[in-house]
Design a protein around this motif. Structure first.
Motif, PDB file in Angstrom:
ATOM      1  N   UNK A  12       0.922  -1.402  -0.176  1.00  0.00           N
ATOM      2  CA  UNK A  12      -0.015  -0.015  -0.136  1.00  0.00           C
ATOM      3  C   UNK A  12       0.704   1.247   0.423  1.00  0.00           C
ATOM      4  N   UNK A  13       1.782   1.551   0.867  1.00  0.00           N
ATOM      5  CA  UNK A  13       3.168   2.197   0.812  1.00  0.00           C
ATOM      6  C   UNK A  13       3.765   2.423  -0.110  1.00  0.00           C
ATOM      7  N   UNK A  14       3.975   1.533  -1.621  1.00  0.00           N
ATOM      8  CA  UNK A  14       4.644   1.724  -2.374  1.00  0.00           C
ATOM      9  C   UNK A  14       3.607   2.497  -3.702  1.00  0.00           C
ATOM     10  N   UNK A  15       2.221   2.022  -3.482  1.00  0.00           N
ATOM     11  CA  UNK A  15       1.090   2.722  -4.206  1.00  0.00           C
ATOM     12  C   UNK A  15       0.718   3.816  -3.800  1.00  0.00           C
ATOM     13  N   UNK A  16       0.778   4.477  -2.431  1.00  0.00           N
ATOM     14  CA  UNK A  16       0.662   5.809  -1.917  1.00  0.00           C
ATOM     15  C   UNK A  16       2.048   6.645  -2.450  1.00  0.00           C
ATOM     16  N   UNK A  17       3.101   5.550  -2.386  1.00  0.00           N
ATOM     17  CA  UNK A  17       4.170   6.812  -3.040  1.00  0.00           C
ATOM     18  C   UNK A  17       4.227   7.024  -4.085  1.00  0.00           C
TER      19      UNK A  17
END
Lengths: 176, 588
Positions: B291-296
């Protein structure tokens, strides 16, 4: 032929003017700033302040963690023992040099007791730079102003925090 | 062994001192004297073809016999391969042969190494200080024996006028004798009789542009040698905004550096954060939750839209189109408001953390963002109506500042500038990071390498940004936003006062920081300006031993002289705009 007509009639400029003309009838998004003000979101990182619990006790325990976390060395904490209670500590002095602050919010993140808060205040232009060197009383005053709703003392919220050296029943006043 | 290392070792058996393959990058250490043969081999051998010089860095090891290390980062665009060349230099004789004859882009990079570390490059065409003032005589600040606070040097240029000086009562109305002679000679040579003949002399005219100039996008000074109104030579003078971030970073823990990276390219703070955090994570070998990768990825693309909108508005304003500026800033404002809701700040965001991001996307924000994405392509068309066919815009951008693909690669250009010349080099495609490998998007590529093509590339990139964000929002997975690594990531705040273990970790991480393994890593990221890379040398302590920022604006300015020759003075303003320079990043 078409290209020639476009050239002599300035068609691309007319098309552009049509687009700008349309914008005359769209609502304006400009805010007349000193008279109108924006609604800031809740997590806004504005002026820093010190907070209190609902019984008026300062939250800060003088652990110096904000000072260690600050990337531009804004904060100076002088920690001291609470007189008569040798296991408890508080911040005797707390200075913030707001001229250096970069408003990154790392001190707020570092504070274990949530004693620091970032307010929505941003109109802090002053004539004298030295008046931005804030002491504990000034920071607490900003906190009182910006966060009228205070948290309950930690010992009321959780029952196992006594070991962590907070929840001072009485805080000594700074000798003037 | 890596085939590149193998080939170099085979060709130069006695020159290669060691090879390694840490962090999937072949690293070759060569003897100082054989640097040029090795570099030429890597550049000209068809199997290698390292045509792009990414960066040159220097590291100081005061305890070693050979004190300095010069590190070259080469990139082969045809083979999509990177290589690092290291060479050691003695303190008594800090000289290396210059590689400017092989890669012209090395010119500025070597000058920077000379300026900050004091390593001299033989046969360099113009080895002067570049970031610090030319009369700086306190040494070279990135050396370890130089204090971070400086040595108390102040520029000898007197900024304040001497108030005690008496104003001059009279002005010499007669020209000086020397100047009159020029007129006399030109009269005699031409053999003409007439009053205007004296004015028809040819000589180079030096014009100082900046540092206080509204079109230079910051404090940049260019000394122009002019012939009439044509530029003969443009000498760039940077460093007016040099803050020494690289030196400062050596005294800060890894987490504390993140807010300082915001201030590099202050228009696009997110991408700086991203580039830095990615380097540290590579160094740590830390995997970030999905999820963090996508948000980034989403915030980096939002930031790219902001960066391009800012560029479009200012470039159009420089050239004379005012309306576009207002319209782009209207859309930029909407995105900035979203950032404000996300992380509490508008420009200096400090949103990324090592191991994840600071706060999660709220459903409300996702809705706002998708509403924006519905409208935004229509707004890009609006800008196009004003510009794409406008004859003033065309005549100011078509065939202005042309750079061929070959030259662009040789100068080490990256980002939209190199893509405008027809080279499809994009870090996001070459080595996908974040969620770029999982969503569909294309790399827009120009043809002629003029300003109009770069304009087109950036406009098209904004449309692609919308596609990427839309794709990421559709697939945005649930889950945590911070990695589960208790020795690196601080525990959640609510646990800190409840649980002794978290309490201890919290205190240790905010006072000591975390300790990455010893090593060195270079990690590139595609920022709106080009390839932004952080080279971090770690000695196992909580602070980086050396941090080098490869800033695209700095490298792009190295090609300004080449690109501006022969154009008019007014085209120089277009050139600053088309590079999209931000001096905070250029001067660091």
């Amino acid at each position: 032929m078409k290209a020639f007509l476009e050239l002599v009639t300035f068609s691309e400029i007319l098309v552009g003017l049509k687009e700008t003309f349309k914008h005359l009838f769209t609502p304006s998004i400009t805010l007349q700033y000193p008279h109108e003000k924006r609604n800031l979101p809740n997590g806004y990182r504005g002026m820093l302040s010190l907070l209190r619990y609902s019984d008026g006790v300062e939250k800060c325990v003088g652990c110096d963690l904000c000072e260690a976390a600050c990337p531009s060395r804004v904060i100076t904490v002088v920690s001291a023992e609470v007189p008569g209670e040798p296991t408890k500590r508080y911040a005797k002095e707390f200075f913030m040099d707001m001229t250096r602050c970069i408003f990154c919010g790392l001190c707020v993140e570092a504070c274990p007791v949530d004693a620091l808060g970032m307010t929505k205040e941003y109109e802090w232009a002053v004539y004298d730079k030295r008046s931005l060197h804030l002491n504990k009383e000034q920071l607490l005053e900003i906190g009182d102003r910006a966060f009228p709703e205070r948290e309950r003392p930690v010992q009321d919220q959780y029952h196992n925090v006594a070991t962590f050296n907070i929840g001072l029943p009485q805080i000594p006043q700074k000798p003037s | 062994m890596h085939p590149v290392c193998e080939a170099v070792q085979k060709a130069f058996p006695e020159a290669v001192l060691g090879v390694s393959e840490a962090y999937q990058t072949p690293t070759i250490e060569v003897q100082r004297d054989s640097l040029i043969p090795v570099a030429t081999f890597l550049r000209e051998n068809g199997d290698m073809d390292f045509d792009h010089i990414t960066d040159i860095c220097s590291v100081d090891y005061p305890e070693d016999d050979e004190r300095f290390e010069v590190v070259y980062f080469l990139h082969s665009l045809p083979h999509r391969q990177r290589v690092v060349i290291k060479t050691k230099v003695l303190e008594d004789d800090p000289t290396v042969e210059s590689v400017t004859s092989i890669w012209q882009g090395a010119n500025f990079l070597e000058r920077e190494v000379y300026d900050l570390m004091g390593i001299r490059f033989q046969n360099h065409p113009d080895l002067r200080r570049i970031l610090l003032p030319e009369d700086y005589d306190e040494g070279h600040p990135l050396r370890k024996d130089f204090p971070t606070e400086g040595k108390g040097w102040r520029c000898s240029f007197d900024f304040f006028p001497d108030l005690a000086e008496q104003p001059r009562s009279e002005i010499d109305r007669d020209a000086a004798e020397r100047e009159r002679q020029v007129f006399a000679r030109s009269n005699g040579e031409n053999g003409h009789q007439g009053e205007s003949d004296g004015l028809q002399r040819e000589e180079e005219f030096l014009l100082n542009m900046g540092p206080q100039h509204p079109a230079t996008h910051g404090v940049l000074r260019v000394v122009l040698a002019l012939k009439g109104e044509r530029i003969v030579k443009a000498t760039v003078d940077t460093g007016y905004l040099h803050r020494g971030v690289e030196k400062l970073a050596e005294g800060l823990t890894y987490g504390q550096i993140i807010p300082h990276t915001d201030r590099l390219d202050y228009v696009c703070a997110m991408t700086n954060n991203y580039a830095y955090v990615r380097s540290v994570e590579t160094l740590l070998g830390l995997a970030v939750p999905e999820r963090s990768e996508y948000i980034r990825t989403i915030v980096a693309e939002m930031q790219r839209i902001i960066g391009h909108l800012f560029w479009l508005g200012t470039q159009a304003l420089d050239i004379g189109a005012m309306t576009v500026f207002f319209w782009t800033f209207r859309e930029r404002e909407e995105l900035l408001d979203m950032f404000e809701a996300l992380c509490g700040a508008r420009l200096t965001l400090n949103y990324f953390r090592v191991g994840g991001v600071d706060s999660d996307f709220e459903p409300d924000l996702v809705a706002r963002l998708s509403r924006f994405l519905d409208e935004f392509p229509g707004h890009i068309d609006e800008y196009d109506t004003l510009l794409a066919k406008n004859r003033i815009w065309l005549s100011r951008t078509k065939d202005v500042a042309v750079i061929s693909a070959e030259d662009a690669i040789n100068f080490g250009l990256t980002g939209p500038v190199i893509r405008g010349s027809g080279v499809a080099y994009d870090v996001r495609k070459f080595s996908p990071y974040g969620a770029y490998g999982e969503v569909e998007w294309d790399v827009p590529v120009g043809k002629y390498g003029d300003t109009y093509d770069r304009y087109w590339v950036r406009m098209e990139e904004m449309r692609q940004c919308c596609r990427i964000i839309r794709g990421c929002l559709d697939r945005l997975p649930d889950g945590p936003i911070m990695a589960d690594a208790p020795d690196i990531v601080p525990p959640p705040k609510e646990q800190v006062m409840r649980d002794m273990q978290s309490h201890i970790h919290h205190f240790i991480l905010f006072t000591h920081g975390f300790h990455p393994p010893a090593g060195a890593v270079y990690c590139p990221t595609e920022s709106p300006k080009g390839e932004l890379g952080f080279y971090i040398v770690s000695d196992g302590s909580a602070r980086p031993y050396r941090m080098k920022i490869r800033s695209p604006s700095f490298v792009h300015l190295g090609a300004l002289d080449h690109m501006s020759r022969g154009y008019l003075v007014s085209d120089l303003v277009t050139m600053f705009g088309t590079y999209d320079v931000v001096m905070g990043e250029c001067d660091r």
